[in-house]
Design an enzyme around this catalytic site. Structure first.
Site, mmCIF file in Angstrom:
data_model
loop_
_atom_site.group_PDB
_atom_site.id
_atom_site.type_symbol
_atom_site.label_atom_id
_atom_site.label_comp_id
_atom_site.label_asym_id
_atom_site.label_seq_id
_atom_site.Cartn_x
_atom_site.Cartn_y
_atom_site.Cartn_z
ATOM 1 N N GLY A 31 -38.740 -101.746 47.746
ATOM 2 C CA GLY A 31 -37.540 -101.156 48.318
ATOM 3 C C GLY A 31 -37.431 -101.360 49.818
ATOM 4 O O GLY A 31 -38.120 -102.190 50.400
ATOM 5 N N HIS A 37 -35.490 -110.019 50.505
ATOM 6 C CA HIS A 37 -35.442 -109.574 49.105
ATOM 7 C C HIS A 37 -34.209 -110.126 48.399
ATOM 8 O O HIS A 37 -34.273 -110.569 47.256
ATOM 9 C CB HIS A 37 -35.397 -108.037 49.026
ATOM 10 N N GLY A 154 -41.948 -113.781 46.675
ATOM 11 C CA GLY A 154 -41.715 -114.405 47.973
ATOM 12 C C GLY A 154 -42.961 -115.109 48.493
ATOM 13 O O GLY A 154 -44.078 -114.593 48.364
ATOM 14 N N GLN A 160 -50.585 -113.026 47.378
ATOM 15 C CA GLN A 160 -50.107 -112.194 46.273
ATOM 16 C C GLN A 160 -49.483 -113.053 45.173
ATOM 17 O O GLN A 160 -49.784 -112.895 43.988
ATOM 18 C CB GLN A 160 -49.080 -111.187 46.796
ATOM 19 N N SER A 192 -39.414 -108.177 56.995
ATOM 20 C CA SER A 192 -40.341 -107.294 56.303
ATOM 21 C C SER A 192 -39.849 -105.860 56.451
ATOM 22 O O SER A 192 -39.301 -105.491 57.498
ATOM 23 C CB SER A 192 -41.737 -107.409 56.928
ATOM 24 N N SER A 193 -40.045 -105.073 55.417
ATOM 25 C CA SER A 193 -39.677 -103.654 55.497
ATOM 26 C C SER A 193 -40.441 -102.976 56.624
ATOM 27 O O SER A 193 -39.976 -102.005 57.214
ATOM 28 C CB SER A 193 -39.977 -102.952 54.174
HETATM 29 P P1 AMP Z 1 -42.159 -105.973 49.128
HETATM 30 O O1 AMP Z 1 -40.954 -105.095 48.932
HETATM 31 O O2 AMP Z 1 -42.569 -106.130 50.545
HETATM 32 O O3 AMP Z 1 -43.278 -105.625 48.194
HETATM 33 O O4 AMP Z 1 -41.680 -107.432 48.699
HETATM 34 C C1 AMP Z 1 -41.124 -107.665 47.441
HETATM 35 C C2 AMP Z 1 -40.984 -109.156 47.224
HETATM 36 O O5 AMP Z 1 -40.147 -109.704 48.247
HETATM 37 C C3 AMP Z 1 -42.320 -109.901 47.327
HETATM 38 O O6 AMP Z 1 -42.352 -110.958 46.360
HETATM 39 C C4 AMP Z 1 -42.298 -110.441 48.725
HETATM 40 O O7 AMP Z 1 -43.071 -111.603 48.901
HETATM 41 C C5 AMP Z 1 -40.823 -110.754 48.895
HETATM 42 N N1 AMP Z 1 -40.460 -110.796 50.310
HETATM 43 C C6 AMP Z 1 -40.749 -109.880 51.267
HETATM 44 N N2 AMP Z 1 -40.310 -110.290 52.466
HETATM 45 C C7 AMP Z 1 -39.733 -111.498 52.267
HETATM 46 C C8 AMP Z 1 -39.089 -112.448 53.130
HETATM 47 N N3 AMP Z 1 -38.976 -112.237 54.435
HETATM 48 N N4 AMP Z 1 -38.623 -113.595 52.566
HETATM 49 C C9 AMP Z 1 -38.746 -113.813 51.241
HETATM 50 N N5 AMP Z 1 -39.336 -112.960 50.381
HETATM 51 C C10 AMP Z 1 -39.830 -111.819 50.881
#
Ligand code: AMP
Length: 288
Positions: A31, A37, A154, A160, A192-193
């Site tokens: 989220g 995302h 991502g 991961q 990034s969040s």
């Molecule tokens: P997270 O919410 O941070 O767990 O990320 C969820 C998914 O979004 C994961 O597969 C991350 O690798 C991907 N993701 C996060 N940040 C980015 C970004 N800047 N560009 C592309 N994918 C991302």
């Protein structure tokens, strides 16, 4: 757009799609969604087509946070996430509360985990010892509930994605895994969040991860061959140290598939780094 909050409800929906031959594209997230995302959501849509179903899960998975980490203050904004998902054409948000995902956790009797034992050892796994066990466990659970045809991860979290790909292969999950490129701010900072933790002094310094990656690329290009990893790591550490708020956690050069560290860095090697900027830990990676 449907919002599903129970495991049974999600699985019922997924079984219906499976019976009717509907392709399912799945994007697992924690989220606080941003354009990175949403780029994964759009990729999922292209992969399953208009007749397919796109599911985004929003779940801050406690099992992948260590006790001293930022679980409690991890940013959450469901109304914002819901609006972004709706605009991106998501069919279903799966947003379970903790007792739905881990019914045994409250009573301390959740006792089954999925563990990848090789690729999860270094880098993030070394810095955060229980992290990947939490990731593989929750992703396996989500795959069982959503029954995706294709799951989009991502490249931002390279290790991961590689660990999950190995789990999919080793445990015969019947799905395709797609890794989509990292979405960046105009100055190179990977979205990034966690970027929202950065204050006004820290935010410009956070581009040091991107600048370090560019520096490594240029060094290898200029050398025209292999550069010793140890020397290049030292150069990057020195570069990162020029930023008063930055503290290097690790930098590694490795084979992009096996994740094995390389002693000599050539073009095509992968570089990953983790840097604290103030109290915020940022990660990034790229091809050299
Ligand atoms: P997270 O919410 O941070 O767990 O990320 C969820 C998914 O979004 C994961 O597969 C991350 O690798 C991907 N993701 C996060 N940040 C980015 C970004 N800047 N560009 C592309 N994918 C991302």
């Amino acid at each position: 757009m449907k919002i599903v909050t129970t495991a049974a409800g999600m699985q019922r929906l997924a079984r219906g799609w499976q019976r009717r031959g509907v392709k399912v594209g799945f994007v697992p997230t924690m989220g606080y969604l941003h354009a990175g995302h949403i780029s994964l959501v759009k990729r999922a849509r292209r992969l399953v087509g208009r007749a397919g179903a796109v599911v985004v899960s929003i779940y801050v998975n406690p099992a992948q946070f260590a006790p001293q980490e930022d679980l409690a203050k991890y940013p959450r904004d469901f109304p914002h996430d819901r609006a972004l998902c709706r605009a991106a054409g998501v069919d279903v948000i799966f947003a379970p509360p903790d007792p739905e995902m881990y019914p045994g956790r409250a009573t301390g009797d959740h006792s089954t985990y999925v563990v990848e034992e090789m690729l999860a050892q270094g880098m993030e796994g070394a810095a955060r010892p229980t992290h990947f066990r939490g990731v593989t466990t929750v992703v396996a659970k989500l795959f069982h509930l959503v029954l995706p045809t294709v799951a989009v991860f991502g490249a931002k979290d390279w290790q991961q994605a590689t660990v999950v790909r190995r789990m999919v292969r080793d445990l015969n999950f019947p799905l395709r895994l797609v890794v989509a490129p990292t979405h960046r701010e105009p100055d190179g900072l990977a979205m990034s969040s966690r970027n929202q933790y950065l204050n006004a002094e820290e935010r410009p310094q956070a581009t040091i991860l991107w600048r370090a990656m560019q520096h490594a690329k240029a060094a290898v290009r200029e050398a025209g061959g292999a550069v010793p990893a140890a020397a290049l790591k030292q150069e990057l550490a020195a570069l990162i140290a020029t930023q008063p708020a930055a503290r290097l956690d690790y930098v590694e050069f490795f084979d992009p598939e096996s994740l094995r560290p390389v002693a000599a860095v050539r073009r095509g090697a992968q570089l990953a780094l983790a840097v604290f900027v103030g109290r915020t830990r940022l990660i990034d990676n790229g091809r050299v």
